[in-house]
Design an enzyme around this catalytic site. Structure first.
Site, PDB file in Angstrom:
ATOM      1  N   ASP A   1      -9.159  -2.988  -7.958  1.00  0.00           N
ATOM      2  CA  ASP A   1      -8.729  -1.917  -7.062  1.00  0.00           C
ATOM      3  C   ASP A   1      -9.215  -0.582  -7.625  1.00  0.00           C
ATOM      4  O   ASP A   1      -8.681  -0.082  -8.614  1.00  0.00           O
ATOM      5  CB  ASP A   1      -7.206  -1.928  -6.942  1.00  0.00           C
ATOM      6  CG  ASP A   1      -6.689  -1.031  -5.832  1.00  0.00           C
ATOM      7  OD1 ASP A   1      -7.393  -0.060  -5.473  1.00  0.00           O
ATOM      8  OD2 ASP A   1      -5.581  -1.288  -5.340  1.00  0.00           O
TER       9      ASP A   1
ATOM     10  N   HIS B   1      -7.902  -4.000  -3.703  1.00  0.00           N
ATOM     11  CA  HIS B   1      -6.762  -3.485  -2.964  1.00  0.00           C
ATOM     12  C   HIS B   1      -6.470  -4.381  -1.755  1.00  0.00           C
ATOM     13  O   HIS B   1      -7.348  -4.993  -1.187  1.00  0.00           O
ATOM     14  CB  HIS B   1      -7.067  -2.056  -2.501  1.00  0.00           C
ATOM     15  CG  HIS B   1      -5.883  -1.339  -1.945  1.00  0.00           C
ATOM     16  ND1 HIS B   1      -4.824  -0.949  -2.724  1.00  0.00           N
ATOM     17  CD2 HIS B   1      -5.594  -0.948  -0.678  1.00  0.00           C
ATOM     18  CE1 HIS B   1      -3.933  -0.339  -1.966  1.00  0.00           C
ATOM     19  NE2 HIS B   1      -4.376  -0.334  -0.719  1.00  0.00           N
TER      20      HIS B   1
ATOM     21  N   CYS C   1       0.848  -1.198   0.000  1.00  0.00           N
ATOM     22  CA  CYS C   1       0.000   0.000   0.000  1.00  0.00           C
ATOM     23  C   CYS C   1       0.882   1.247   0.000  1.00  0.00           C
ATOM     24  O   CYS C   1       1.578   1.481  -0.969  1.00  0.00           O
ATOM     25  CB  CYS C   1      -0.958  -0.029   1.198  1.00  0.00           C
ATOM     26  SG  CYS C   1      -1.929  -1.533   1.358  1.00  0.00           S
TER      27      CYS C   1
END
Length: 291
Positions: free
Chosen positions: A224, A259, A167
């Site tokens: 995502d 994600h 991330c």
């Protein structure tokens, strides 16, 4: 969508629950903002490992790092593990132990240490405004440099250096690959590629994609919404026009994942893609001279 927004795809914990949160050594608990953790959460033991916290002198502070390595071994291939916006909580420490079980010295620096403790904050908005926004890229690069130097003096081999990040840390992995000529290879897990710029954050991965020192493997989720596949394709084109390491880089999109599909402690976890991504990461570091 900002990287902090991407990392926010977990239930927030009300501030009243903070009294129940006790943070001890880095990596010993989960960040408050990610509780409760999922049933699938993976826990790796320390049998056969030397693992724990070290306080590393960097300008202005003693920065905590979590490290794990095979006990009694030296000249080890070294992996820097860069956290999400939640800091070096238990999941990141566990990833270090997973690498250590494979024969690496893995070290995760608490890169938010100057701004505060992201693990003690109960909302994503607090982490974003109080921690992430106050952690400049240049400072992050310098602190990772110090981490690499410490690792080389404590059983690691900085001639076999890799970096991986998740991330927020995925973006950092891109940037550090372009920063340090010693990086042999990088693996970026769903790090933001394009975005707004500022004095603290002057460049994004798309800006340095053609100037990498080690080949980079990027792992992204096709679902995502914060990192659209179009931006991954944009990065793929930039890599193809770059230097040798950039041309040797690869970006893989997992069509069924969103994600944070590697985060086994979160609802976003996709076991099959996480396992495949982990295998690809191991192969990548072996192929490019880290292992």
């Amino acid at each position: 969508m900002s990287q902090a927004d991407l990392d926010s795809l977990v239930p927030e914990v009300a501030p009243r629950n903070r009294r129940d949160f006790l943070k001890t050594a880095v990596g010993s608990a989960f960040a408050l903002a990610v509780l409760p953790v999922a049933a699938e959460t993976i826990t790796t033991d320390t049998q056969g490992l030397d693992a724990g916290e070290h306080l590393l002198d960097v300008p202005g502070i003693k920065m905590p790092v979590y490290y794990a390595k095979p006990a009694g071994k030296t000249h080890l291939p070294t992996i820097v593990v860069v956290s999400e916006i939640f800091g070096v909580h238990q999941h990141i420490a566990d990833i270090c132990r997973r690498f250590a079980k494979l024969g690496y010295l893995a070290v995760a620096p608490e890169l938010f240490a100057r701004a505060g403790d992201p693990q003690s904050l109960g909302t994503i908005a607090e982490i974003q405004s109080q921690i992430v926004a106050k952690t400049p890229d240049q400072q992050v690069m310098s602190d990772i440099d110090a981490t690499v130097k410490w690792a080389a003096a404590n059983g690691g081999d900085d001639n076999r250096l890799g970096i991986t990040g998740f991330c927020w840390g995925g973006r950092v992995a891109w940037l550090y690959d372009a920063h340090n000529p010693k990086v042999k290879a990088a693996v970026a897990w769903y790090g933001r590629i394009v975005g707004d710029k500022s004095e603290n954050f002057p460049r994004n991965p798309i800006d340095i994609a053609g100037k990498l020192h080690g080949p980079l493997l990027g792992l992204y989720g096709g679902k995502d919404t914060g990192i659209p596949v179009a931006s991954v394709e944009q990065a793929r084109e930039a890599l193809a026009k770059g230097d040798a390491a950039s041309k040797a880089s690869e970006l893989k999109v997992f069509p069924n994942s969103g994600h944070a599909f590697f985060a086994d402690y979160r609802a976003s976890y996709v076991e099959a893609d996480a396992k495949q991504g982990w295998a690809l990461a191991q192969d990548w570091f072996r192929k490019h001279g880290v292992a």
